[in-house]
Design a protein around this motif. Sequence first.
Motif, mmCIF file in Angstrom:
data_model
loop_
_atom_site.group_PDB
_atom_site.id
_atom_site.type_symbol
_atom_site.label_atom_id
_atom_site.label_comp_id
_atom_site.label_asym_id
_atom_site.label_seq_id
_atom_site.Cartn_x
_atom_site.Cartn_y
_atom_site.Cartn_z
ATOM 1 N N ASP B 36 18.314 21.777 -1.615
ATOM 2 C CA ASP B 36 17.694 20.830 -2.519
ATOM 3 C C ASP B 36 16.233 20.809 -2.108
ATOM 4 O O ASP B 36 15.883 20.153 -1.128
ATOM 5 N N GLY B 37 15.405 21.540 -2.829
ATOM 6 C CA GLY B 37 14.042 21.734 -2.350
ATOM 7 C C GLY B 37 14.095 22.529 -1.079
ATOM 8 O O GLY B 37 14.576 23.649 -1.058
ATOM 9 N N GLU B 38 13.635 21.900 0.006
ATOM 10 C CA GLU B 38 13.671 22.615 1.278
ATOM 11 C C GLU B 38 14.791 22.084 2.172
ATOM 12 O O GLU B 38 14.953 22.532 3.299
ATOM 13 N N ILE B 39 15.515 21.112 1.677
ATOM 14 C CA ILE B 39 16.546 20.459 2.483
ATOM 15 C C ILE B 39 17.875 21.209 2.325
ATOM 16 O O ILE B 39 18.289 21.531 1.208
ATOM 17 N N ILE B 40 18.513 21.445 3.439
ATOM 18 C CA ILE B 40 19.785 22.168 3.410
ATOM 19 C C ILE B 40 20.919 21.205 3.055
ATOM 20 O O ILE B 40 21.077 20.153 3.672
ATOM 21 N N LYS B 41 21.656 21.576 2.014
ATOM 22 C CA LYS B 41 22.809 20.766 1.629
ATOM 23 C C LYS B 41 24.084 21.352 2.233
ATOM 24 O O LYS B 41 25.021 20.641 2.552
ATOM 25 N N ARG B 42 24.116 22.659 2.296
ATOM 26 C CA ARG B 42 25.340 23.300 2.779
ATOM 27 C C ARG B 42 24.987 24.690 3.311
ATOM 28 O O ARG B 42 24.112 25.367 2.770
ATOM 29 N N VAL B 43 25.651 25.086 4.354
ATOM 30 C CA VAL B 43 25.487 26.436 4.897
ATOM 31 C C VAL B 43 26.853 27.086 4.905
ATOM 32 O O VAL B 43 27.804 26.545 5.440
ATOM 33 N N GLU B 44 26.938 28.224 4.246
ATOM 34 C CA GLU B 44 28.230 28.897 4.180
ATOM 35 C C GLU B 44 28.090 30.269 4.830
ATOM 36 O O GLU B 44 27.518 31.174 4.241
ATOM 37 N N PRO B 45 28.579 30.435 6.034
ATOM 38 C CA PRO B 45 28.445 31.753 6.664
ATOM 39 C C PRO B 45 29.426 32.756 6.051
ATOM 40 O O PRO B 45 30.601 32.426 5.857
ATOM 41 N N HIS B 46 28.917 33.917 5.717
ATOM 42 C CA HIS B 46 29.793 35.001 5.275
ATOM 43 C C HIS B 46 29.785 36.055 6.382
ATOM 44 O O HIS B 46 28.736 36.627 6.672
ATOM 45 N N ILE B 47 30.920 36.292 6.944
ATOM 46 C CA ILE B 47 30.941 37.208 8.079
ATOM 47 C C ILE B 47 31.748 38.455 7.726
ATOM 48 O O ILE B 47 32.331 38.547 6.650
ATOM 49 N N GLY B 48 31.757 39.377 8.613
ATOM 50 C CA GLY B 48 32.561 40.581 8.414
ATOM 51 C C GLY B 48 31.748 41.837 8.205
ATOM 52 O O GLY B 48 32.304 42.891 7.960
ATOM 53 N N TYR B 49 30.431 41.753 8.315
ATOM 54 C CA TYR B 49 29.613 42.939 8.067
ATOM 55 C C TYR B 49 29.692 43.953 9.206
ATOM 56 O O TYR B 49 29.391 45.114 9.015
ATOM 57 N N VAL B 50 30.030 43.475 10.405
ATOM 58 C CA VAL B 50 30.250 44.436 11.494
ATOM 59 C C VAL B 50 31.675 44.317 12.014
ATOM 60 O O VAL B 50 31.926 44.441 13.198
#
Lengths: 162, 372
Positions: B36-50
């Motif tokens: 929201d602008g510069e404020i983080i509402k949610r962080v969703e890590p997507h893993i599995g690239y290595v």
Amino acid sequence: MSTIIAYFKGIGQGLNTLWTGMKVTGYYFFHARKEIITMQYPDNRDTLKIPERFRGRVVMLHDQNNEHACNGCTMCEMACPNGSIKIITDKILNPETGKAVRIIDKHIYHFSMCTLCNLCVQACPSNALAMDNSYENSVYDRSELTFVLNQPGSKIRDNVKD
Amino acid sequence: MQAELISKDGTQEYFVNMGPQHPSTHGVLRLVLTLDGEIIKRVEPHIGYVHRSIEKMAEFDTYKQIIHLTDRMDYLSAHMNNEAVALLVENALEIEVSDRVKVIRTIMSELTRLASHQLWWGVMGMDMGAITTFLYAFRDREMINDIMEETTGARLTMNYNTPGGVMFDLHPNFQKQVKEFIKIFKTKLPEYDELLSGNIIFTERTKGIGKLSLADAISFGVTGPSGRASGFACDVRKTNPYSAYDRVNFTEILLVEGDAYARYKARIFEMWESISIIDQLIDNIPEGVIMAPMKAIVKLPKGEFYQRVETARGELGVFVVSDGNKTPYRVKFRSPGFSNLSVLDHISRGHKIADLVAIMSTLDLVIPDIDR
Ligand code: SF4
Ligand code: SF4
């Protein structure tokens, strides 16, 4: 009032910590000759010291008569976790006893798959393998990374037990 | 769906991909940020690239071979990962390793921890925009790498532990080199404080950022220095001492603030503790064999086995189900990175994007450890 004091205090603190940090970097700036840790690789290849245990790649040890100690027991092949080693054995007739003995035809080593874990060297019962200290191993084609470890024309040393 | 995202004042939340090729994620980690602008509402890590399916690969490897795979999980704690598997096999087979091996393993572990924390410190500074720290940290880390290279033959993926002992005996120079390193590093570590710890820009950016409460640290299973910065007494070296940790004196670093600065401080203090552990052990390495007698083919008895060690990032657990064969039936690694990552969303909500970099740095994530 208090915010103004805090404001100037912050500036003072900032300058102070800046000075503390700059003192450290300044020291190294003026004592640049004292602790040089940068190496001029690759210009210093001749003087580069590689520890003798450094695991560069797997080699088979040959003596001056072009003889090695490998009897083709395939222990290294079994010890390798990723199938980097393939032993092709052959059978020859021992002229004295008349029995067929197993000898090694090709000891094939896929450097492209090797993780340099040292397990094959440790597994070999006759210490035929070793790690060398090479470190510039890049090539243009993957096929160049497949080696036959026993040198052409080499044969097994006499005193190696089967 | 779209309409829901538009809030009352007419602004709209949006998504940003951070990674997988972002320099501050230290590897291929993709974070989907809801902002929201510069404020983080949610962080969703997507893993599995290595993801290399190390657990599955381990099912086809003998116990000796599994160890070299663990090098590639948390490559900065390679030695401790190796030790975890080696200890598991030794405990399962009830093999007593010699005192020499125990002390060697402890010294090596602490050297690895120092090297890992040094790298973390350098990279942390770089994430915050200070290149200097990176160069200073690598200067000191190089000495440890040289020591490792001399004794184990490799700088990073050592594969030095085997079930029953260690692969080679210590190099004749080892004690001298380690003592020299400790002597030098004791004078260099205060520089770390001068350069970064007190720096006002750095403290402003980390104090009060990413607060993790004790209850959350426990419920998310955040271990290692990150957990201990919240007051979670989770040091495996204290709670379940292994190798030679029961015969050395050291303090478990416990802080209460739980913010990014506390996590930073915890690691700096831990470096001092590591130095003191090495100091206590380096002069009295007992004589003894470096390899306990082992069968050529290691077979674990039928059953389930668990072993944990303290890596530089937290608690690494190895769980092995054996059906009595020379390869395990199932292997599960409880990697510290994965649990530490899971808390990222929780503690970075409401902060700015720039703070996320600080939070992630102080969690000290190693992506191959998360993916395995
Ligand atoms: S060093 Fe390890 S991976 Fe390489 S050939 Fe030997 S056993 Fe295989
Ligand atoms: S190199 Fe050693 S282990 Fe491998 S086949 Fe030859 S003798 Fe056996």
